[in-house]
Design an enzyme around this catalytic site. Structure first.
Site, PDB file in Angstrom:
ATOM      1  N   ASN A  11     -11.294  94.757  55.539  1.00 33.09           N
ATOM      2  CA  ASN A  11      -9.983  94.782  56.180  1.00 33.09           C
ATOM      3  C   ASN A  11      -9.862  93.522  57.046  1.00 33.09           C
ATOM      4  O   ASN A  11     -10.475  93.424  58.094  1.00 33.09           O
ATOM      5  CB  ASN A  11      -9.877  96.059  57.044  1.00 33.09           C
ATOM      6  CG  ASN A  11      -8.578  96.118  57.835  1.00 33.09           C
ATOM      7  OD1 ASN A  11      -7.669  95.306  57.633  1.00 33.09           O
ATOM      8  ND2 ASN A  11      -8.484  97.075  58.747  1.00 33.09           N
ATOM      9  N   LYS A  13      -7.343  92.431  58.647  1.00 27.76           N
ATOM     10  CA  LYS A  13      -6.440  92.558  59.806  1.00 27.76           C
ATOM     11  C   LYS A  13      -5.549  91.301  59.904  1.00 27.76           C
ATOM     12  O   LYS A  13      -5.111  90.797  58.881  1.00 27.76           O
ATOM     13  CB  LYS A  13      -7.253  92.807  61.083  1.00 27.76           C
ATOM     14  CG  LYS A  13      -8.204  93.999  60.920  1.00 27.76           C
ATOM     15  CD  LYS A  13      -8.920  94.394  62.176  1.00 27.76           C
ATOM     16  CE  LYS A  13      -9.842  95.568  61.884  1.00 27.76           C
ATOM     17  NZ  LYS A  13     -10.558  96.052  63.064  1.00 27.76           N
ATOM     18  N   HIS A 101      -4.732 103.375  60.434  1.00 28.53           N
ATOM     19  CA  HIS A 101      -5.760 102.630  61.182  1.00 28.53           C
ATOM     20  C   HIS A 101      -5.541 102.825  62.692  1.00 28.53           C
ATOM     21  O   HIS A 101      -4.398 102.843  63.152  1.00 28.53           O
ATOM     22  CB  HIS A 101      -5.712 101.143  60.823  1.00 28.53           C
ATOM     23  CG  HIS A 101      -6.952 100.435  61.267  1.00 28.53           C
ATOM     24  ND1 HIS A 101      -7.156 100.092  62.577  1.00 28.53           N
ATOM     25  CD2 HIS A 101      -8.063 100.060  60.598  1.00 28.53           C
ATOM     26  CE1 HIS A 101      -8.351  99.521  62.689  1.00 28.53           C
ATOM     27  NE2 HIS A 101      -8.919  99.490  61.500  1.00 28.53           N
ATOM     28  N   GLU A 103      -5.776 100.899  65.093  1.00 30.65           N
ATOM     29  CA  GLU A 103      -5.009  99.837  65.759  1.00 30.65           C
ATOM     30  C   GLU A 103      -3.508 100.087  65.613  1.00 30.65           C
ATOM     31  O   GLU A 103      -2.721  99.716  66.481  1.00 30.65           O
ATOM     32  CB  GLU A 103      -5.418  98.464  65.193  1.00 30.65           C
ATOM     33  CG  GLU A 103      -6.787  98.060  65.718  1.00 30.65           C
ATOM     34  CD  GLU A 103      -7.588  97.172  64.787  1.00 30.65           C
ATOM     35  OE1 GLU A 103      -7.026  96.633  63.824  1.00 30.65           O
ATOM     36  OE2 GLU A 103      -8.805  97.029  65.032  1.00 30.65           O
ATOM     37  N   GLU A 171     -13.556 106.041  61.114  1.00 33.32           N
ATOM     38  CA  GLU A 171     -13.778 104.869  61.970  1.00 33.32           C
ATOM     39  C   GLU A 171     -13.705 105.292  63.439  1.00 33.32           C
ATOM     40  O   GLU A 171     -12.598 105.382  64.012  1.00 33.32           O
ATOM     41  CB  GLU A 171     -12.696 103.809  61.714  1.00 33.32           C
ATOM     42  CG  GLU A 171     -12.658 103.287  60.314  1.00 33.32           C
ATOM     43  CD  GLU A 171     -12.070 101.891  60.253  1.00 33.32           C
ATOM     44  OE1 GLU A 171     -12.793 100.968  59.870  1.00 33.32           O
ATOM     45  OE2 GLU A 171     -10.890 101.706  60.609  1.00 33.32           O
ATOM     46  N   GLY A 177     -15.120  96.859  66.381  1.00 35.80           N
ATOM     47  CA  GLY A 177     -15.167  95.551  67.029  1.00 35.80           C
ATOM     48  C   GLY A 177     -16.019  95.480  68.291  1.00 35.80           C
ATOM     49  O   GLY A 177     -15.934  94.521  69.041  1.00 35.80           O
ATOM     50  N   SER A 215     -18.004  98.224  63.267  1.00 38.50           N
ATOM     51  CA  SER A 215     -19.145  97.324  63.504  1.00 38.50           C
ATOM     52  C   SER A 215     -20.169  97.335  62.370  1.00 38.50           C
ATOM     53  O   SER A 215     -21.381  97.292  62.621  1.00 38.50           O
ATOM     54  CB  SER A 215     -19.812  97.655  64.841  1.00 38.50           C
ATOM     55  OG  SER A 215     -18.907  97.414  65.903  1.00 38.50           O
TER      56      SER A 215
HETATM   57  P1  13P Z   1     -15.080  95.992  62.716  1.00 36.63           P
HETATM   58  O1  13P Z   1     -15.940  95.989  61.470  1.00 36.63           O
HETATM   59  O2  13P Z   1     -14.672  94.630  63.159  1.00 36.63           O
HETATM   60  O3  13P Z   1     -15.692  96.827  63.797  1.00 36.63           O
HETATM   61  O4  13P Z   1     -13.698  96.701  62.312  1.00 36.63           O
HETATM   62  C1  13P Z   1     -13.705  97.891  61.647  1.00 36.63           C
HETATM   63  C2  13P Z   1     -12.339  98.212  61.208  1.00 36.63           C
HETATM   64  O5  13P Z   1     -11.449  98.427  62.004  1.00 36.63           O
HETATM   65  C3  13P Z   1     -12.082  98.202  59.749  1.00 36.63           C
HETATM   66  O6  13P Z   1     -10.851  98.775  59.449  1.00 36.63           O
END
Ligand code: 13P
Length: 254
Positions: A11, A13, A101, A103, A171, A177, A215
């Site tokens: 992903n 982003k 997601h 976010e 997740e 992150g 992560s």
């Molecule tokens: P990270 O791998 O950067 O922690 O992000 C995970 C994520 O949000 C994938 O959708």
């Protein structure tokens, strides 16, 4: 147990410009060469909207699949400035979409909106990568499983019979992150209980597909590898570099 195909989903982003197709090419070359393992896994890359059509065209002859990162919840066309519908995304040859997601939940996407998005995406014959996850506070209060179950039930209200087209991505919000990951025991428990819950609730004959995200990198993948309940990984930061992404796959199959 996850004995089938594993998914490694990148992903991106809000990352990527037209020349970023080079990352895609490098990942594809690795995949082609990895004759020993490449029948065991699928690679899906979710670039931003600006690159979706170009990547979709480029991947026609490649084994890598492309996913959208989100979609709108209503209509094929309409007065919705700045949004795109599942119908429009489908027309450029995309078959996967990430929905829910954290976010996006954080910027106002409710369970109801997520349910509508999933419903419309499934109607348009997408495979949905449906994200769920508890935050730090919910975990501290030991509410993780309740939160996850509620997100699943709310998101899938209209989709009880479409589990072939739904991949759950667990997740934990506190892990995204941050470099923090659940212990193998915690993750195994959550994955096991989630799969059991979904199978029973939706009366499934087969296990649902469940990914882990948060992560995931070339080091943390080693601790996820023994968890048989996981059907793959949703990878954020580490998917923006072909080397980091490939190292995850290499370490998984080492
Ligand atoms: P990270 O791998 O950067 O922690 O992000 C995970 C994520 O949000 C994938 O959708």
């Amino acid at each position: 147990m996850a004995n089938g195909i594993r998914y490694f989903i990148g992903n991106w982003k809000m990352f990527g410009i037209p020349s970023s197709f080079k990352i895609l090419d490098k990942i594809n070359s690795y995949f082609q060469k990895d004759k020993k393992n490449n029948k065991k896994y699928k690679i899906i890359i979710a670039p931003p909207l600006t690159l979706l059509q170009d990547f979709s065209r480029r991947c026609k002859k490649k084994k890598i699949l492309i996913s959208a990162q989100n979609c709108y919840e209503k209509d094929n066309f309409g007065a919705h400035t700045g949004f795109v519908s599942p119908f429009m995304i489908k027309k450029i040859g995309i078959n996967y979409v990430i929905i829910g997601h954290s976010e996006n939940r954080a910027s106002g996407e409710t369970d109801k909106i997520i349910m509508e998005k999933i419903s419309l995406a499934v109607k348009n014959n997408f495979t949905v990568i449906f994200c769920i996850g508890e935050n730090k506070e919910e975990r501290r209060k030991k509410k993780t499983l309740n939160v996850l179950k509620k997100q699943i039930l709310n998101g899938l209200k209209k989709n009880k019979h479409d589990f072939k087209k739904i991949i759950i991505a667990y997740e934990p919000v506190w892990s995204i992150g941050t470099g923090k990951i659940p212990s193998p025991q915690e993750l195994q428990n959550n994955a096991f209980n989630l799969k059991k819950f979904i199978k029973k609730k939706f009366k499934l004959k087969c296990n649902p597909k469940l990914l882990y995200g948060g992560s995931v990198d070339k080091n943390s993948i080693r601790s996820f590898k023994p968890i048989k309940e996981l059907d793959g990984f949703l990878i954020g930061g580490a998917s923006k570099s072909s080397k980091n992404f490939i190292d995850i796959i290499k370490n998984f199959y080492k």
